[in-house]
Design an enzyme around this catalytic site. Structure first.
Site, PDB file in Angstrom:
ATOM      1  CE  LYS A 126      -4.569   2.007   1.862  1.00 44.76           C
ATOM      2  NZ  LYS A 126      -5.144   1.722   3.078  1.00 44.76           N
TER       3      LYS A 126
ATOM      4  NE  ARG B 180     -22.646  -3.337   4.214  1.00 45.21           N
ATOM      5  CZ  ARG B 180     -21.438  -3.486   3.737  1.00 45.21           C
ATOM      6  NH1 ARG B 180     -20.247  -3.349   4.283  1.00 45.21           N
ATOM      7  NH2 ARG B 180     -21.497  -3.590   2.102  1.00 45.21           N
TER       8      ARG B 180
ATOM      9  CD  GLU C   3     -19.087  -1.051   8.950  1.00 41.76           C
ATOM     10  OE1 GLU C   3     -19.045  -2.410   8.846  1.00 41.76           O
ATOM     11  OE2 GLU C   3     -18.035  -0.378   8.976  1.00 41.76           O
TER      12      GLU C   3
HETATM   13  C1  LIG Z   1     -18.861  -0.891   5.133  1.00 41.76           C
HETATM   14  C2  LIG Z   1     -17.739   0.163   4.867  1.00 41.76           C
HETATM   15  N1  LIG Z   1     -16.918   0.280   6.260  1.00 41.76           N
HETATM   16  C3  LIG Z   1     -16.230   0.998   5.990  1.00 41.76           C
HETATM   17  C4  LIG Z   1     -15.761   2.177   5.131  1.00 41.76           C
HETATM   18  C5  LIG Z   1     -14.439   2.534   5.258  1.00 41.76           C
HETATM   19  N2  LIG Z   1     -12.966   1.517   4.624  1.00 41.76           N
HETATM   20  C6  LIG Z   1     -12.687   2.466   3.059  1.00 41.76           C
HETATM   21  S1  LIG Z   1     -11.504   1.480   2.601  1.00 41.76           S
HETATM   22  C7  LIG Z   1     -11.046   0.729   3.665  1.00 41.76           C
HETATM   23  C8  LIG Z   1     -10.022  -0.262   4.437  1.00 41.76           C
HETATM   24  C9  LIG Z   1     -10.238  -1.706   2.827  1.00 41.76           C
HETATM   25  O1  LIG Z   1      -9.359  -1.946   3.068  1.00 41.76           O
HETATM   26  P1  LIG Z   1      -9.001  -2.949   2.027  1.00 41.76           P
HETATM   27  O2  LIG Z   1     -10.083  -3.874   1.625  1.00 41.76           O
HETATM   28  O3  LIG Z   1      -7.918  -3.492   2.194  1.00 41.76           O
HETATM   29  O4  LIG Z   1      -8.281  -1.752   1.361  1.00 41.76           O
HETATM   30  P2  LIG Z   1      -6.688  -0.980   0.732  1.00 41.76           P
HETATM   31  O5  LIG Z   1      -7.236   0.093   1.204  1.00 41.76           O
HETATM   32  O6  LIG Z   1      -6.161  -1.835   1.873  1.00 41.76           O
HETATM   33  O7  LIG Z   1      -6.388  -1.350  -0.975  1.00 41.76           O
HETATM   34  C10 LIG Z   1     -12.208   0.839   4.819  1.00 41.76           C
HETATM   35  C11 LIG Z   1     -12.286   0.459   6.286  1.00 41.76           C
HETATM   36  C12 LIG Z   1     -15.564   1.431   3.703  1.00 41.76           C
HETATM   37  N3  LIG Z   1     -16.288   2.272   2.605  1.00 41.76           N
HETATM   38  N4  LIG Z   1     -17.612   0.863   4.058  1.00 41.76           N
END
Ligand SMILES: Cc1ncc(C[n+]2csc(CCOP(=O)(O)OP(=O)(O)O)c2C)c(N)n1
Ligand SMILES: CC(=O)[C@@H](O)[C@H](O)COP(=O)(O)O
Ligand SMILES: [Mg+2]
Length: 630
Positions: free
Chosen positions: A282, A394, A366
């Site tokens: 990342k 959610r 959630e």
């Molecule tokens: C239901 C929900 N909860 C929280 C989020 C906030 N959120 C956006 S990106 C993320 C992390 C995603 O991690 P990953 O899937 O590993 O993607 P990366 O950023 O590492 O590429 C979160 C928690 C969201 N978009 N949707």
């Protein structure tokens, strides 16, 4: 700014024929493009820097005008958008009238579905795959899901169902060992141990080539296939994905375009559910983001050379919420904090460091967060669950089933309530008032300043009469001073007041601005701030409003279930005659992305629009009644 390969008009068609050297060159140009633009507009940086090679590989192997490519959450779709004709729109990324920071089908045929909330991509992908098969069509369906998004329960529901369905589907797991903050949970640990020896992959490919070349009989082919499975089960720790019916391929270096393409091609040919495990970094290619991927997950405008934001950070509701909770936790050992993968976003970073035993990050889960909070409260703790309003959607059933029916005293910190702006329709917190007000026994508070937030949180952790929630925006940008509201008279009706303006939370600013503008037009006003959105309107309040005869309600939520609708209904049911009522809300439509104030104007929620509408109503009233008393 010139980028070379990236500027080639024929790039999409020539992508498949680029050499390794040219691919490396293109990746460098795209990373530079991302830095040049996101440093100017803000947006999601580290996640996008981490998937440049992966996205190029996907576009080399699939035609996304036909094949369906889904990015889970979608915050990492910038390279996809660059490669699908939207490079020149990045100057307006996440801006009003510009392109969304997530997939958006209305922008391009290449965007398979709306994204923004985590863990839904495999479900949608399976649906698309079933449609393809049942309609006798032929295209690939590929879902790219991050390891963070894989901590969401919905992803397992989909893996479980898709694996059993045997429907051809490719899931690419982008594993960078990060969510927004460090990834959590047992799955994260499982991913670290998954190893498929490269030799095994090559053996499978050799066997496949032999099979293809030698046209051996069916029985021999089945025997070889059985022996491959036997070899694999002996030498490899079987992944959970295979237990769920997926063929697991990988892990593969997520920054090696050609290696990814090899596995994508194998997966495509398998015509069954396949999961490709891709390991990426990342923030790849930008040292600040590589070292602090959480800090560079979502960025405001910044200086590329120093990595520092252009604007000095100001405090906001999340920060004030977290600070007050730490103060309260110091003297109340029963106070715990729960987050669903958003410790930084919800201001719980300090709490997690000071009280690690009382801090719980459950991942992007959630539903689980709310139900677990209920269990904690049921057994005597004082849990405070902090979720963004949009992500709380959610957990609607858990709020009813696990919390409200049994009147369980949990505390909810509903962050990013109202209009969030740049993240657009998938992230605006405009449903919480509607869905919380209708839950029996729920108490919903709306602070209008940091001081009120602190006071309401102090009351909330003492509240034992069922669940209690505070809704507040991200804030920041100077509008929310300490004594923002204390400076205003707790306004009562003056004799002869012409218009009552009712609002709550951050929208009280718009009501105050409208009052000022109306007073400048000789219209006397009274501003009422509602603190408890679930409380019935007091008789005194209704008497004063009816005495005035004209009321405007301003709120940053959908009309249905809002306070305005409740007031209009109450006045009607009590047969209180009014000259007119005007309700200002997000009019049951989805807003595009843009700055918060632009979206207020989009919905005519800003003070100017409210004053203008009220003046028009007064004018109309004069014409109708001939009365010039106002
Ligand atoms: C239901 C929900 N909860 C929280 C989020 C906030 N959120 C956006 S990106 C993320 C992390 C995603 O991690 P990953 O899937 O590993 O993607 P990366 O950023 O590492 O590429 C979160 C928690 C969201 N978009 N949707
Ligand atoms: C993609 C996603 O859902 C999160 O990164 C979200 O954009 C965070 O919003 P804030 O920037 O308001 O914390
Ligand atoms: Mg990740």
């Amino acid at each position: 700014m010139r980028y070379g390969l990236l500027d080639r008009d024929d790039l999409p068609s020539m992508l498949g024929s680029l050499t390794k050297e040219q691919l490396d060159e293109l990746c460098g140009e795209i990373r530079q493009f991302l830095l040049d633009h996101v440093s100017q507009t803000g947006g999601h940086l580290a996640s996008n820097l981490g998937v440049v090679e992966l996205t190029i590989a996907l576009h080399r192997c699939f035609d996304t005008s036909r094949d369906r490519l889904l990015f889970d959450v979608g915050h990492q779709c910038y390279t996809h958008k660059i490669l699908t004709g939207r490079k020149d729109a990045f100057g307006q990324l996440r801006q009003f009238g510009g392109i969304s920071g997530f997939l958006k089908p209305s922008e391009s045929i290449h965007d398979a579905c709306i994204t923004g909330h985590a863990s839904s991509s495999i479900s949608v992908a399976q649906g698309m795959a079933h449609a393809r098969t049942l309609l006798g069509e032929d295209y690939s369906v590929v879902a790219v899901i991050g390891d963070g998004a894989l901590s969401g329960g919905m992803a397992y529901e989909a893996l479980n169902s898709a694996g059993a369905s045997k429907e051809p589907l490719i899931v690419v797991l982008n594993d960078n060992n990060m969510s927004i903050d460090k990834n959590v949970g047992a799955m994260s640990r499982h991913l670290q141990h998954l190893r498929v020896q490269p030799e095994y992959i090559r053996m499978k490919q050799d066997v496949k080539q032999v099979l293809d070349r030698s046209r051996v009989g069916e029985r021999a082919a089945n025997w070889i296939s059985r022996s491959k499975r036997a070899v694999k089960s002996m030498v490899l720790q079987c992944s959970m994905f295979e237990q769920m019916g997926f063929t697991y391929l990988g892990p593969v270096d997520g920054h090696d375009v050609l290696a990814i393409c090899d596995l994508l091609q194998i997966a495509k040919d398998m015509k069954k559910p396949v999961l490709i495990h891709v390991k990426t970094k990342k923030g790849k290619g930008y040292s600040y983001a590589e070292q602090q991927p959480n800090k560079y997950h979502g960025v405001s405008k910044f200086n590329i050379a120093t990595g520092q934001p252009l604007k000095k950070a100001v405090t906001n509701f999340s920060t004030e919420f977290g600070k007050e909770l730490v103060r309260l936790a110091k003297t109340n050992p029963k106070i715990c904090a729960i987050t669903a993968a958003m410790p930084s976003g919800t201001g719980l970073g300090t709490f997690s460091q000071l009280y690690p035993q009382r801090f719980f990050d459950v991942g992007i889960a959630e539903e689980h967060a709310v139900a677990m909070t209920a269990g904690m409260a049921k057994q005597g703790l004082r849990p405070v669950c902090a979720l963004y309003s949009t992500f709380l959607q959610r957990a609607y059933d858990q709020l009813i089933h696990d919390v409200a029916i049994d009147h369980v005293p949990i505390v909810l910190g509903i962050d990013r309530a109202g209009i969030v702006g740049e993240d657009g329709a998938t992230h605006n917190g405009v449903f919480d008032v509607g869905f919380l007000r209708q839950i029996p026994g729920m108490t919903l508070l709306a602070p209008s300043s940091y001081a009120e937030l602190r006071g309401m949180l102090r009351s909330a952790v003492q509240h034992t009469d069922g669940p209690i929630a505070l809704r507040y925006p991200r804030g920041g940008e100077g509008a929310y001073t300490e004594d923002h509201w204390q400076g205003q008279a707790a306004v009562c009706l003056r004799e002869g007041t012409d218009v009552a303006l009712v609002s709550y939370g951050i929208m009280i600013n718009e009501a105050l601005q409208a009052a000022e503008l109306l007073e400048a037009h000789g219209v006397s006003t009274a501003v009422y701030k509602i603190n408890i959105l679930t409380a019935a309107f007091s008789d005194e309040f209704l008497r004063q409003v009816s005495q005035c005869g004209r009321v405007a309600v301003i709120e940053d939520v959908m009309h249905a279930g809002g306070v305005g609708q409740a007031l209009a209904e109450t006045l009607a049911l009590q047969q209180i005659q009014m000259n007119w009522i005007r309700l200002f809300h997000t009019d049951s439509s989805f807003a595009p992305q843009g700055a918060v104030r632009q979206i207020y104007e989009y919905y005519h929620l800003d003070g100017n629009a409210v004053a203008k509408t009220c003046l028009e109503a007064i004018q109309h009233e004069k014409e109708e009644t001939g009365r010039s008393s106002i």
